[in-house]
Design a protein around this motif. Structure first.
Motif: not given
Length: 233
Positions: A85-95, A97-100, A114-119
């Protein structure tokens, strides 16, 4: 009472206008309560804008088109046959300071991504990275709108139906807590299409930036690459 924005299509270089609208808000997380709030918001908006046709874009919409246009449901299909989904792509694209970017989030359901704690625990967002291309975080809505509008343009049935509307809402969007909004992206899409600018704007990321955000200083851009969302068929 509450105040939420309605994103109204504008047929000039603004592309959409936020019209803050006061309405009766119904508390609660159930679909029924959300839909009461949606109807209240739309009724309040129509009192001042009887000529506008308004659509709620979210999974809570009572209009099936609005549900299909939700970023949770709007699907990107890769040339390899994978879907996300667009939502999953948006969340998976975030870079951060300390990861991603946490690319594995592409292939999990939208709500889980969207609710992944690493975000929440990886520091501030410093860039976006998708399909081996890197995007700046400024303007703040740039990457999300580029992603949503590109994807929508490749769903011809939805892209045609959305042109019947001139105003959009997302009942879950609170501008005090969030920045990006699918309702805003939808309004920009309709405006670009009606002004004959959509095809040009989607040529590549830089052209999209210059078209939709003409006052932004291009020398701040940190994009690598430069093509349309080519992994979608």
């Amino acid at each position: 009472m509450a105040i939420r924005p309605v994103f109204v299509v504008s047929l000039n270089s603004e592309y959409c206008i936020r019209e803050n609208t006061e309405f009766e808000f119904f508390r609660g997380l159930s679909d029924k309560q959300k839909q009461k709030s949606i109807n209240s918001l739309h009724q309040a908006f129509r009192l001042k804008n009887p000529d506008k046709r308004i659509l709620e874009i979210s999974t809570k919409s009572e209009n099936e088109l609005g549900v299909q246009l939700s970023a949770f449901n709007l699907i990107i299909k890769t040339k390899q046959g994978k879907e996300f989904s667009v939502e999953s792509a948006f969340q998976a694209s975030k870079v951060f300071e300390r990861g991603g970017p946490y690319k594995e989030l592409l292939y999990v359901p939208s709500k889980i991504a969207k609710k992944d704690e690493r975000l929440k625990n990886s520091g501030r967002i410093v860039a976006f990275e998708l399909n081996n291309r890197r995007f700046t975080t400024e303007p703040k809505t740039y990457f999300y709108n580029w992603l949503y509008i590109n994807t929508l343009s490749l769903h011809s049935d939805l892209a045609e139906q959305i042109l019947e509307y001139t105003a959009f809402t997302d009942i879950s969007f609170n501008p005090q807590k969030s920045i990006n909004c699918q309702a805003e992206a939808a309004a920009i899409y309709v405006s670009l299409h009606k002004q004959g600018l959509l095809e040009e704007a989607l040529q590549d990321e830089k052209t999209f930036l210059n078209t939709v955000y003409p006052t932004y200083k291009e020398n701040h851009l940190i994009i690598d690459g430069g093509t349309q969302l080519s992994f979608i068929e």
